[in-house]
Design a protein around this motif. Sequence first.
Motif, PDB file in Angstrom:
ATOM      1  N   SER A 121       0.823  -1.217   0.000  1.00  0.00           N
ATOM      2  CA  SER A 121       0.000   0.000   0.000  1.00  0.00           C
ATOM      3  C   SER A 121       0.855   1.264   0.000  1.00  0.00           C
ATOM      4  O   SER A 121       0.399   2.322  -0.414  1.00  0.00           O
ATOM      5  CB  SER A 121      -0.930   0.005   1.220  1.00  0.00           C
ATOM      6  N   GLU A 126      -1.954   2.670  -6.555  1.00  0.00           N
ATOM      7  CA  GLU A 126      -3.244   2.060  -6.214  1.00  0.00           C
ATOM      8  C   GLU A 126      -3.739   1.123  -7.310  1.00  0.00           C
ATOM      9  O   GLU A 126      -4.303   0.063  -7.021  1.00  0.00           O
ATOM     10  CB  GLU A 126      -4.272   3.158  -5.961  1.00  0.00           C
ATOM     11  N   GLN A 129      -1.834  -2.273  -7.075  1.00  0.00           N
ATOM     12  CA  GLN A 129      -1.803  -2.990  -5.800  1.00  0.00           C
ATOM     13  C   GLN A 129      -2.489  -4.360  -5.836  1.00  0.00           C
ATOM     14  O   GLN A 129      -1.937  -5.329  -5.306  1.00  0.00           O
ATOM     15  CB  GLN A 129      -2.433  -2.121  -4.704  1.00  0.00           C
ATOM     16  N   GLU A 320      -8.669   0.775   3.584  1.00  0.00           N
ATOM     17  CA  GLU A 320      -7.541   1.266   2.790  1.00  0.00           C
ATOM     18  C   GLU A 320      -6.556   2.092   3.597  1.00  0.00           C
ATOM     19  O   GLU A 320      -5.381   2.189   3.242  1.00  0.00           O
ATOM     20  CB  GLU A 320      -8.054   2.079   1.610  1.00  0.00           C
ATOM     21  N   PRO A 323      -4.172  -1.136   5.881  1.00  0.00           N
ATOM     22  CA  PRO A 323      -4.145  -2.390   5.129  1.00  0.00           C
ATOM     23  C   PRO A 323      -3.741  -3.589   5.957  1.00  0.00           C
ATOM     24  O   PRO A 323      -4.224  -4.709   5.715  1.00  0.00           O
ATOM     25  CB  PRO A 323      -3.130  -2.112   4.014  1.00  0.00           C
TER      26      PRO A 323
END
Length: 378
Positions: A121, A126, A129, A320, A323
């Motif tokens: 993260s 993003e 990921q 988020e 994580p």
Amino acid sequence: MKSALTLGITGFSLIAVSYGMARFSWGLMMPDVVRDIPFTPRVAGLLSACSFVAYCLTILFSPLLARRAGPRLMAAAAAGFAAVGLIVLALSSAPAGLAAGIFIAGLSPGLASPSLADAVSRVVSEKQQPGMNTLINAGTSAGIILSVPVLFFVPGGWRMACWIFALLALICAIPALRWLPRESVSQGAERGSWRQTLFCRALVRLMIIAFVSGMASAAWWSFGPEILRHHVGVDARTANLLWLVSGAAGILGVLTGPVASSIGLHQVYRASQLCMAAPLLLLAFSHELSGWFFPAVALCGVGYITLTGVLLVCGVSALEKAPATGASVVFFMLAAGQVAGATLFGLLSAQSSATAALVTFSMLSLLIMFLRPATQKK
């Protein structure tokens, strides 16, 4: 780009060591261990439970560790516990020593997954990921693939295998200390995530999916060899080969990210549940060896590794800002479901039949397939 590549290689290797060698290799080496250090089936069950207890303890406390230590120290600790536990196993001469080694080694995977999810993260964009998380998660199968020739072909037996695995774990600590982020998460963000966890609709749904999926997976991963030997009627050598095919096939889980980008994460989720359900139905109504068993057990491995990758991606997305917490919650519920599933499968098999148990557990995967995991916090 370079930092993402080094993270991927480091994470994949650490998962291979912590899951494939420190945790799952015990099932492969146990028959040889029993010949050197005799113990009863009851003791064998207690020894296996040591790994689960250690895994759950670290999974529960990993969010706190992530806040205090950061992904670099957590990952290095995962490699260290794997090495120490395997060394204790190699030096053991009694069941008590085996229990200590299995427990210490079992601490490793519970630290590895959350720390790597946290690192991804921070380092990876993003958009990339999900692919990186699923690639790292597939390291489990790579560890199984590597452990097989070491256990069965390297002179020195299971003790030498433990020394080799311990050395590989120590080697994994070097890139972890060099390449993974040092910083810990902000204290406020992590605490906030814990306060909101039970009220996060996406994570509650994901917890249910992980628990039921863990129950369904226990049919194969807890009873696979026994089903093959006593229900289907294959010999021990073929059962071991099928088991290894299943574990090794999970390496295809590295394709979870690219496939999800093409057809969507939810479609991959449904496919993984189907891959877990279909082989159980085949085994339920089979009473002799068939050529279909090899692709069927391969589906078990692919389905499980792919499913855990999807759950990891969704857990990280659900929280988020924390994580490590999202990954911890998902993997704890998955492990809890496996314990519950193993207990229920054993009871159902004893009171009814293996056929009834296999059909019932395949239905769990088919039913939970319709409860879609949310990919964003709501």
